[in-house]
Design a protein around this motif. Structure first.
Motif, short mmCIF file in Angstrom:
data_model
loop_
_atom_site.label_atom_id
_atom_site.label_comp_id
_atom_site.label_asym_id
_atom_site.label_seq_id
_atom_site.Cartn_x
_atom_site.Cartn_y
_atom_site.Cartn_z
N ASP A 506 86.22 53.03 23.04
CA ASP A 506 85.56 51.76 23.35
C ASP A 506 84.36 51.50 22.44
O ASP A 506 83.52 50.65 22.74
N GLY A 507 84.24 52.23 21.34
CA GLY A 507 83.13 52.02 20.42
C GLY A 507 81.79 52.38 21.03
O GLY A 507 80.77 51.76 20.69
N ALA A 508 81.78 53.38 21.91
CA ALA A 508 80.54 53.72 22.61
C ALA A 508 79.42 54.10 21.66
O ALA A 508 78.26 53.73 21.86
N HIS A 509 79.75 54.85 20.60
CA HIS A 509 78.71 55.33 19.67
C HIS A 509 78.19 54.24 18.75
O HIS A 509 77.17 54.42 18.10
N GLN A 510 78.89 53.11 18.72
CA GLN A 510 78.41 52.00 17.88
C GLN A 510 77.30 51.23 18.57
O GLN A 510 76.59 50.45 17.94
N LEU A 511 77.18 51.42 19.89
CA LEU A 511 76.07 50.86 20.68
C LEU A 511 76.04 49.34 20.67
O LEU A 511 74.97 48.74 20.84
N HIS A 512 77.18 48.70 20.49
CA HIS A 512 77.21 47.24 20.56
C HIS A 512 76.87 46.75 21.95
O HIS A 512 76.47 45.61 22.14
N TRP A 513 77.01 47.63 22.93
CA TRP A 513 76.75 47.29 24.32
C TRP A 513 75.28 47.45 24.69
O TRP A 513 74.85 46.99 25.76
N LEU A 514 74.52 48.11 23.84
CA LEU A 514 73.12 48.42 24.15
C LEU A 514 72.24 47.28 23.69
O LEU A 514 72.18 46.97 22.50
N PRO A 515 71.52 46.64 24.60
CA PRO A 515 70.70 45.49 24.19
C PRO A 515 69.51 45.92 23.33
O PRO A 515 68.86 46.93 23.61
N ASN A 516 69.25 45.14 22.29
CA ASN A 516 68.06 45.39 21.46
C ASN A 516 66.82 44.74 22.05
O ASN A 516 65.70 45.16 21.76
N HIS A 517 67.04 43.72 22.88
CA HIS A 517 65.94 43.04 23.56
C HIS A 517 66.24 43.01 25.05
O HIS A 517 67.30 42.54 25.47
N LEU A 518 65.32 43.51 25.82
CA LEU A 518 65.53 43.68 27.26
C LEU A 518 64.96 42.49 28.03
O LEU A 518 63.97 41.87 27.60
N PRO A 519 65.55 42.19 29.18
CA PRO A 519 64.97 41.15 30.03
C PRO A 519 63.59 41.57 30.54
O PRO A 519 63.21 42.75 30.46
N GLU A 520 62.87 40.63 31.08
CA GLU A 520 61.55 40.94 31.64
C GLU A 520 61.69 41.94 32.78
O GLU A 520 62.67 41.95 33.50
N ASN A 521 60.68 42.79 32.92
CA ASN A 521 60.59 43.77 34.00
C ASN A 521 61.67 44.84 33.91
O ASN A 521 62.00 45.49 34.91
N VAL A 522 62.22 45.03 32.72
CA VAL A 522 63.25 46.05 32.51
C VAL A 522 62.82 46.96 31.37
O VAL A 522 62.36 46.47 30.33
N LYS A 523 63.00 48.25 31.56
CA LYS A 523 62.79 49.24 30.50
C LYS A 523 64.04 50.10 30.39
O LYS A 523 64.71 50.38 31.39
N LEU A 524 64.32 50.52 29.18
CA LEU A 524 65.51 51.33 28.93
C LEU A 524 65.14 52.48 28.00
O LEU A 524 64.69 52.26 26.88
N VAL A 525 65.31 53.70 28.49
CA VAL A 525 65.01 54.90 27.71
C VAL A 525 66.33 55.62 27.44
O VAL A 525 67.10 55.90 28.37
N VAL A 526 66.61 55.90 26.17
CA VAL A 526 67.82 56.61 25.80
C VAL A 526 67.45 57.82 24.96
O VAL A 526 66.37 57.86 24.37
N SER A 527 68.34 58.81 24.93
CA SER A 527 68.11 59.96 24.07
C SER A 527 69.37 60.27 23.29
O SER A 527 70.48 59.96 23.73
N THR A 528 69.21 60.90 22.13
CA THR A 528 70.36 61.21 21.29
C THR A 528 70.00 62.29 20.28
O THR A 528 68.82 62.49 19.96
#
Length: 1644
Positions: A506-528
């Motif tokens: 599903d192209g998981a490693h391409q990160l097309h699903w990962l937003p570069n800009h988050l909605p208000e009041n949302v934080k996203l922490v990833v590790s790799t």
């Protein structure tokens, strides 16, 4: 919506991932709400579905019972629990244990630890004791508190005994408080573990003597010196008593979890010594303790129904089930009772669990990650600066994700876990924390399942009840939309650890699903990881430009190390000596990775104060010479040293094999699997049983449990294939284990072979496995391993077998078994693709073809599945159909074909193959796009193709393997042009964004955007790339603009009045320094402009003149251009019938090609023809074929037939060709598999009218059991009627019917047809080639509706004036009756129950739209007049259905403001029965089924069978995902057929119960028709003269309808070319020549 106190109802209960709906209790359970919101510190019972029983007994007296349980009962209980969805595990610490296992005195501690684990994990029963007449061994305590030890020592008067105690016990001051530790037996008696039998026996005797002295001293001194009974009990209680105390006496509800099977021997004084441990007729403390335990303590807490007692008479030989009948019967009764009681307890426990458990998959998923978080946080210390940075991000204003990165082992996961745990403290308000450790559970392994699970969790927390899709494209949007529920009062923080652990699907490693800009009041922490091979880190760097968005896990400070170690030690109640601490700290300074520190600490925490640190594995890993294969970093060295220590302690063979199996497994092993596999490994068993022979040849469970205990910190239990498997918790351990245990080719193959044997079930179901006994004889024993069916009892799929077995067969080089049992085995293929997906099955073939590229049978089946992928993806049940339609009985696949012809479930199986065969030029049909595909290019390497679609996606395909490797979502609308450039490093495409054209440049490896250029056009802009991939050329109104490809800075602009008219719609091509373009917006374009970029002031304008053919306008207009490496400019017209080739890029016309067959395809744009890189071959699309011009030889080959017309074509080297069509498939063709010369067409070949492409417009079949079908091909001046006998699949007649007027046909019988020509009705005898009857009365022109009634004796048709309906005699053509309305108004339409007798007819007048007249055709009178209430809406007879008996009629009601409804009348009474209208879904189609049922198709694409009389739902007809375009019902109303043009799929149902009898997906546009009362389906390709295909129902319970005496499968299975040849005779009939009904034969 807010972050409420209770989660919403199940938002998508019907989902694949959410098969069990949450109970009402689960919606309000506070535990659930807390877990879903991110409270990671609450306690919650295990969610594991395990029944884990600890069996407590003494060693020798219960041997027969334990052996019987192992052999007869436990396998049954495993099967029983498996049928309930649970795993059964048994822990028997007595069975099969040798004395050597007591060397480290850990048995008691391990037993108590296992009891605790059983209590914690097991649902229901967890403890069974077999306590009888033996109290059991009272072992020495491994550790003794200092104060107790010294008190006891004072109580020992004998100095020799004191010295003996001091020798065996050493003080460990590292334990807090300090203890004395009993030393290993082998430390004093090294021969205790010797392989020499004599030496070992002597050591054992010496230890037994020492043990007796120590035990006596401790027991006697404890009774005197220790006043506290609990302290005394530690020294005098047996292991069995301690087990019963922990497992039964101290349990809160022993009634639910404990059982005692109590055997009483009488007379006990005759029992052999093995059955008692007291002196006969002598009372001592052992007898007293045993009596107290049996008579008082156990009965006091355990109900009588939990105590199962047996009285067994002793014989002179004691207890002997082998020879004493009563004893044998006791064992049988004991086994029966044991199984029954356990099953009752399990059933009761499962019922109780269901009452209280939160049976919500989302909750279970969140809970597993919460527990994993707690384990990581338990040992976390330090990294305060990193945590502060994460806190700053979480509480700050950034709208970008935060990326935590670092090398393997640097502590990313622990840092993420601690940050997640602290998040609620950092944020004010009711914050929500969603956490996933990727790869640790089944639902966090793939991108699709993870996004679905997270979206569901967010939805429940924020009470968002919207439906969540399962499709990846939709899930990406859902993920973004769900995050927008966050608010200031209820912020959302997501943590996704280890993106690199995602399955790359599903192209998981391409990160097309990962937003570069988050909605208000949302934080996203990833590790790799930072490793480029996982793509994640480079992609994140490309997407996130702000350096503040990245946090590298910092190296731990030296000053923190001592603090951290002391904190860790304090948690364990341990300390270290200063020298030991110095060694540990120095080691970490040389390898400053938290993983190294953790492994080192795990070893150091075991050090006693007297342990020399120089002899430890930590020291040796840094300074020693530990042999390490592969990576020799300190981390690997310390792991290798750890492995070496475990091997030394527990046996090298056992440890090496166990760890090899775990590492070699595709996804780890369950505890039961590992125990079974080790029990089949005779190398292990021969080593374990070197000095004794057990009654049952299985691995004693304790041996692995002891090994696992030493390695427990490094294992993780994770989900795989619906089970909990054991695997390494860190990648470093995986690699280290591979280097150590799987480096040798022979051993690796053997390991995989044994794993394959297990998952095949080679030694299950009572099959005895041979082995060589000590005396050298070959014996065999049942290993009592679990059976491995494909489907378990109860219908659960054996996913473990499906995913592990192919992998191990390939790795163990068992190609014959792989081929026959897996890849060419029908049942395996069907079951696996049903349980998983076609893609997973193809993954097995991918591995197999990589290992065995020359295996033709595997290649054939692989290609068959690739060709059938789109059909099988949603309908695996079509496997039998697709196999039978694509292969013959030859080629070594006879068994596969035979099984396909006799499938386990009903299927539609063709009589002979007629779909594209494997081995041909078509090698892949790749599904994935959801809309038309206009963008297409092939990489320079020829390995990849890239496609752009109107579905707003761009996909990268590996066309060698036939898999999608990258998928980029939301790139913009209407992607029409896409190109690789810069040696495939980049690709460029144009699309519409917010209605304006944007050109985007992406990095191919990372699938991230490099640059973009917005244009002023509202149409996808044409472009070209040149200058070595540096320059982008864009034509615009009035100028040609040149940009730097990466920066999009303008390099130059060339003014050009040629582009003034419609420059933004120009097509442009470039090669090197030359650019050519023409105007596509000008439909009369006859000019091409050529420029040299280095001399932009000069331009060449080419006036193009084409030969006008077929379509004067399009054939004279430029339709495409190309520049080649041979300095050719190639220009073609829009019909591709004229091709002009210019030398030196347009200076001189060198060649002109006029295609004699050109112009028959659809008018195309420049992308519908292409030139190979070397400029030799020109590929031109011709509707559904490709014309390939060899420009060197001036020859044309027509090949690559498609099921539809072709959108785009591409090829680099004429080895592989890629094409796209309206069916949304990407087809890959291997030209090297065919002979192009065989397809060459010479231009001077006479083109005859009879060879004109003729499309089948009608396929005629008779109701009943007729074996004849007629196909009507319509051309401009004639119809071609071909008659086929389906018994032989032979053509019996071919009749050319000449008529300047259109003809409509209706089959009368096997020889005659009704022909409607203009306003005439004629009966044509096809066999005799003559018009038999011309009806006397005429009908209105263009009126084609007629009906045959009264067993085809009468024909109903509208009168020519339209004022009446006339009934004609078919045999005479005379009018026998006329139905005339009172009002002299024209009839709008009419219908009759033609499926029945035709005795009811309903008519509708033009001016009385709301009035319907019901006629009795036998009395010729109106029986009822139906007046439709205007409130119901309008009706018309085009959307109506009459039941076969004429009792009921259904209409679709139309209303502008409302959805279409269903209106039903009783025609016998003239009364309305009901009107159904759903405000959400319209009724689209109606078909009557016999007299009492009605098929209804709805706007949501669902199809249902309703009761005609009541409208009640009878059944739902599944099988189609698009709208059905054709319904048919058999005359006997037992079969219903649906055909969808969009899907090219037909489905047959049993119309009585709605069960599906089969589906079949076709490759080409076709006509389908039911025959033989619905038992046969005839299929004909709509274009061309081809043999019909005949489908019949095959499957268990169905005998295929008998059609022919011999098989239609040709012995050689040659492709039959049924296209007419020039010498074939066709019989011609001029249907308008009424005076001459004769025929003429002529050569066509």
């Amino acid at each position: 919506m807010g972050c409420g106190s209770s989660s919403s109802a199940n938002v998508h209960g019907g989902n694949t991932f959410d098969s069990v709906k949450a109970t009402d209790k689960s919606q309000t359970d506070p535990r659930k709400i807390k877990i879903l919101k991110g409270h990671f510190d609450i306690e919650y019972p295990s969610d594991a579905k395990i029944i884990r029983i600890f069996t407590s007994s003494t060693f020798t007296d219960t041997k027969h019972e334990r052996d019987a349980l192992m052999e007869r009962v436990y396998p049954n209980l495993k099967r029983y629990c498996r049928s309930k969805g649970y795993e059964f595990q048994v822990v028997d610490m007595r069975w099969g244990i040798r004395d050597e296992a007591t060397d480290d005195h850990m048995v008691t501690e391990i037993c108590l630890r296992e009891i605790e684990a059983c209590q914690r994990l097991s649902t229901g029963p967890n403890f069974v004791t077999l306590l009888s007449h033996k109290y059991g061994q009272r072992p020495l305590l491994r550790t003794v508190d200092v104060s107790e030890f010294e008190a006891i020592l004072q109580g020992v008067e004998d100095n020799d005994t004191k010295d003996l105690i001091k020798t065996w016990y050493r003080k460990d001051e590292n334990q807090i408080p300090a203890v004395y530790v009993l030393q290993p037996i082998s430390a004093t008696y090294p021969d205790f573990k010797s392989n020499d039998v004599t030496l070992r026996k002597a050591a054992k005797a010496a230890w037994n003597e020492t043990y007796d002295k120590l035990q006596t001293a401790f027991t006697e001194a404890a009774k005197v010196k220790l006043k506290d009974k609990n302290k005394v009990d530690k020294f005098i209680l047996s292991v069995t008593a301690k087990e019963i105390d922990a497992g039964l006496l101290k349990v809160r509800e022993p009634k639910k979890s404990c059982l005692w099977f109590h055997r009483v021997l009488k007379p006990v004084d005759q029992a052999p010594q093995d059955f008692i441990d007291i002196k006969r007729n002598t009372e001592d403390d052992v007898d007293k303790l045993l009596k107290e335990l049996k008579d008082e303590r156990i009965p006091a807490v355990l109900p009588t129904e939990n105590i199962i007692s047996y009285t067994v008479q002793c014989t002179s030989n004691g207890f002997d089930p082998s020879n004493v009948v009563d004893h044998k019967e006791y064992i049988q009764r004991f086994c029966s009772d044991f199984q029954q009681k356990l099953e009752e307890k399990v059933e009761q426990a499962i019922r109780e669990r269901r009452k209280t458990e939160i049976d919500d998959p989302v909750f279970r998923e969140a809970l597993q990650h919460a527990k994993f978080c707690e384990t990581k946080c338990a040992m976390f210390h330090g990294q305060s600066n990193a945590l502060q940075k994460i806190k700053t991000y979480v509480t700050g204003n950034s709208n970008a994700p935060l990326v935590i990165y670092g090398p393997s082992g640097c502590g990313k996961t622990s840092l993420v876990a601690m940050a997640a745990k602290l998040t609620r403290k950092w944020l004010s308000g009711d914050a929500v924390t969603v956490l996933r450790f990727i790869g640790t559970t089944p639902d966090s392994t793939t991108l699709r399942r993870t996004l679905f699970s997270i979206s569901k969790q967010i939805s429940q927390v924020y009470e968002d009840g919207k439906t969540i899709s399962e499709e990846l494209k939709d899930l990406t949007k859902e993920f973004d939309e769900r995050m927008r529920n966050a608010s200031h009062e209820c912020p959302l923080v997501l943590y996704l650890d280890s993106l690199d652990q995602f399955d790359p699907d599903d192209g998981a490693h391409q990160l097309h699903w990962l937003p570069n800009h988050l909605p208000e009041n949302v934080k996203l922490v990833v590790s790799t990881l930072v490793d480029d091979k996982y793509e994640c880190y480079p992609t994140l760097r490309a997407n996130l430009k702000d350096e503040d968005a990245f946090l590298e896990v910092p190296r731990m400070k030296d000053e923190d190390i001592d603090v951290i170690l002391r904190k860790w030690l304090s948690i364990k109640n341990r300390t270290l000596t200063s020298q030991q601490m110095k060694v540990l700290v120095c080691a970490f300074q040389k390898c400053p990775l938290p993983l190294f520190l953790k492994i080192s600490f795990d070893g150091a925490v075991q050090w006693a104060s007297y342990t020399d640190p120089v002899q430890t594995i930590v020291y040796q890993a840094i300074h020693g010479d530990t042999e390490v294969k592969g990576d020799s970093t300190p981390v690997r060295r310390v792991i290798a040293a750890l492995f070496e220590t475990v091997e030394r302690n527990h046996g090298e063979m056992l440890v090496r094999r166990a760890l090899a199996y775990i590492t070699a497994a595709k996804s780890g092993l369950t505890e039961n699997e590992l125990e079974d596999i080790l029990s089949c490994d005779d190398d292990v068993l021969n080593d374990v049983f070197q000095y004794w022979t057990p009654p049952i040849r299985r691995l004693p469970p304790l041996l692995w449990i002891r090994t696992r205990t030493d390695l427990a910190p490094y294992f993780v239990e994770r989900g795989a294939d619906g089970a909990r498997v054991l695997y390494w918790y860190h990648r470093q351990f995986t690699e280290a284990a591979k280097d150590r245990y799987l480096a040798d080719g022979y051993t690796t193959t053997l390991i995989h072979k044994y794993l394959a044997d297990y998952f095949m079930g080679a030694w299950a179901n009572g099959t005895k496995k041979p082995y060589k006994a000590k005396d050298g004889k070959v014996e065999e024993r049942d290993r009592l391993v679990a059976a491995q069916p494909l489907v378990f009892h109860g219908g659960n799929y054996n996913l473990r077998k499906m995913n592990e077995l192919p992998f191990h067969l390939i790795r163990s080089d068992q190609v014959d078994t792989l081929e026959k049992g897996i890849l060419c085995n029908f049942d395996w293929l069907l079951t696996k693709m049903t349980a998983t997906s076609v893609r997973r099955v193809l993954d097995d073939f991918k591995r197999a073809r990589g290992a065995y590229p020359e295996n033709e049978r595997i290649a054939t089946v692989a290609e068959l599945l690739q060709l059938s992928h789109h059909a099988l993806d949603k309908n695996p049940d079509q496997l039998a159909s697709q196999i039978a339609a694509r292969i013959s009985k030859h080629g070594g696949l006879e068994d596969l074909l035979q099984r396909a012809m006799n499938p386990p479930r009903p299927c539609l199986v063709p009589m002979s193959p007629f779909l594209t065969r494997p081995g041909g030029m078509l090698v892949h049909s790749l599904a994935g796009h959801m809309h038309r595909i206009y963008g297409l290019d092939i990489s320079e390497s020829g390995k990849y193709a890239i496609t752009g679609s109107y579905d707003s996606t761009v996909k990268l395909w590996n066309i060698e393997e036939g898999v999608m490797v990258k998928n980029i979502e939301e790139v913009g609308d209407s992607v029409k042009r896409i190109k690789f450039c810069r040696n495939d490093e980049l690709f460029v495409f144009s699309a519409l964004v917010d209605g304006r054209s944007v050109i985007k440049v992406f990095n191919t490896d990372t699938a991230t955007m490099v640059s973009s250029l917005a244009t002023t056009s509202d149409y996808p802009t044409a472009f070209a790339v040149t200058g070595g991939g540096r320059l982008l050329l864009v034509p615009e109104r009035g100028k040609l603009r040149v940009f730097d490809l990466e920066s999009m800075q303008t390099v130059k602009e060339v003014e050009d009045d040629f582009l003034l008219e419609s420059g933004e719609t120009a097509a442009v091509e470039a090669f090197g320094d030359v650019v050519a373009y023409y105007l596509t917006g000008d439909f009369d374009s006859k000019q091409v402009r050529v420029r040299c970029l280095s001399k932009p002031e000069s331009a060449l304008t080419i006036e193009v003149e084409f030969e006008k053919r077929y379509d004067a306008r399009y054939s004279a207009t430029v339709g495409g251009i190309a520049l080649t490496a041979k300095k050719h400019l190639i220009i073609c017209n829009q019909t591709k019938s004229n091709i002009l080739i210019y030398d030196n890029y347009g200076e001189k016309l060198a060649k002109k090609i006029v295609d004699a067959e050109g112009g028959q395809g659809a008018h195309g744009s420049a992308a519908s023809f292409t030139v190979t890189s070397d400029g030799r071959y020109l590929l031109v699309t011709r509707f559904d074929e490709v014309a390939i011009w060899d420009l060197d030889k001036d020859t044309k080959a027509v090949m690559l037939e498609h099921p539809y017309f072709i959108y785009r074509i591409a090829s680099r080297d004429m080895k592989r060709v890629v094409s796209t069509s309206p069916d949304k498939l990407v087809r890959v063709w291997d030209i090297t598999r065919g002979n192009m010369d065989a397809h060459v067409i010479h231009q001077d070949l006479k083109k005859l009218e009879t060879l004109e492409q003729q499309e089948i417009k009608q396929l005629l079949c008779l109701p009943g059991v007729s074996m004849v079908t007629m196909a009507i091909h319509k051309a401009k001046s004639h119809n071609l009627v071909t008659v086929w006998d389906i018994r032989s699949l032979k053509q019996t007649q071919r009749l050319k019917v000449v008529s300047p007027k259109p003809i409509t046909w209706k089959m009368l019988d096997e020889n005659r047809v009704i022909a409607i020509v203009g306003n005439l009705i004629k009966v044509v005898n096809v066999t005799q080639v003559k018009v038999e009857i011309v009806f006397k009365d005429t009908i209105p022109n263009h009126m084609t509706r007629v009906a045959l009634i009264s067993d085809n004796r009468l024909l109903v048709a509208l009168s020519e004036d339209g004022l009446s309906i006339k009934i004609h005699d078919v045999h005479t053509g005379e009018v026998v009756a006329e139905l005339r309305h009172d009002a002299q108004e024209k009839v709008l339409d009419w219908r009759t129950n033609e499926a029945g007798k035709g005795d009811v007819l309903v008519s509708q007048l033009r001016k009385r739209y709301g009035v319907l007249y019901v006629w009795n055709t036998e009395t010729r009178e109106i029986s009822h007049i139906l007046k439709i209430d205007e409130k119901r809406g309008k009706v018309n007879l085009d959307n109506a259905a009459i039941s076969a008996g004429g009792k009921y009629m259904a209409f679709i009601t139309f209303s502008k403001a409302k959805k279409r409804g269903l209106l039903v009348y009783n025609l016998q009474t003239g009364k309305q029965l009901y009107h159904h209208r759903n405000n959400d879904v319209s009724v689209l189609d109606l078909v009557a089924v016999g007299e009492d049922k009605l098929i209804v198709q709805y706007g949501d694409k669902s199809t249902r069978i309703l009761s005609f009389a009541s409208g009640a739902l009878l059944s739902c007809l599944d099988g189609h995902y698009e709208f059905v375009s054709q319904f048919e019902v058999s005359p006997n109303a037992t079969r219903a057929l649906a055909f969808s043009d969009r899907e090219r799929k037909l489905t047959l149902w049993n119309s009585q119960d709605g069960s599906r009898l089969g589906s079949f997906t076709l490759e080409k546009k076709s006509k389908v028709q039911l025959m033989c009362n619905g038992e046969v389906i005839v299929v004909m390709n709509a274009s061309g003269h081809v043999q019909p295909a005949v489908l019949r129902i095959h499957g268990e319970g169905y005998t295929p309808f008998p059609i022919m005496n011999q098989t239609a499968r040709d012995a050689e299975d040659d492709e039959i070319d049924l296209q007419m040849t020039v010498n074939e005779k066709i019989v011609t009939l001029n249907i308008l020549d009424d005076e001459d009904h004769g025929a003429e034969s002529r050569d066509e």
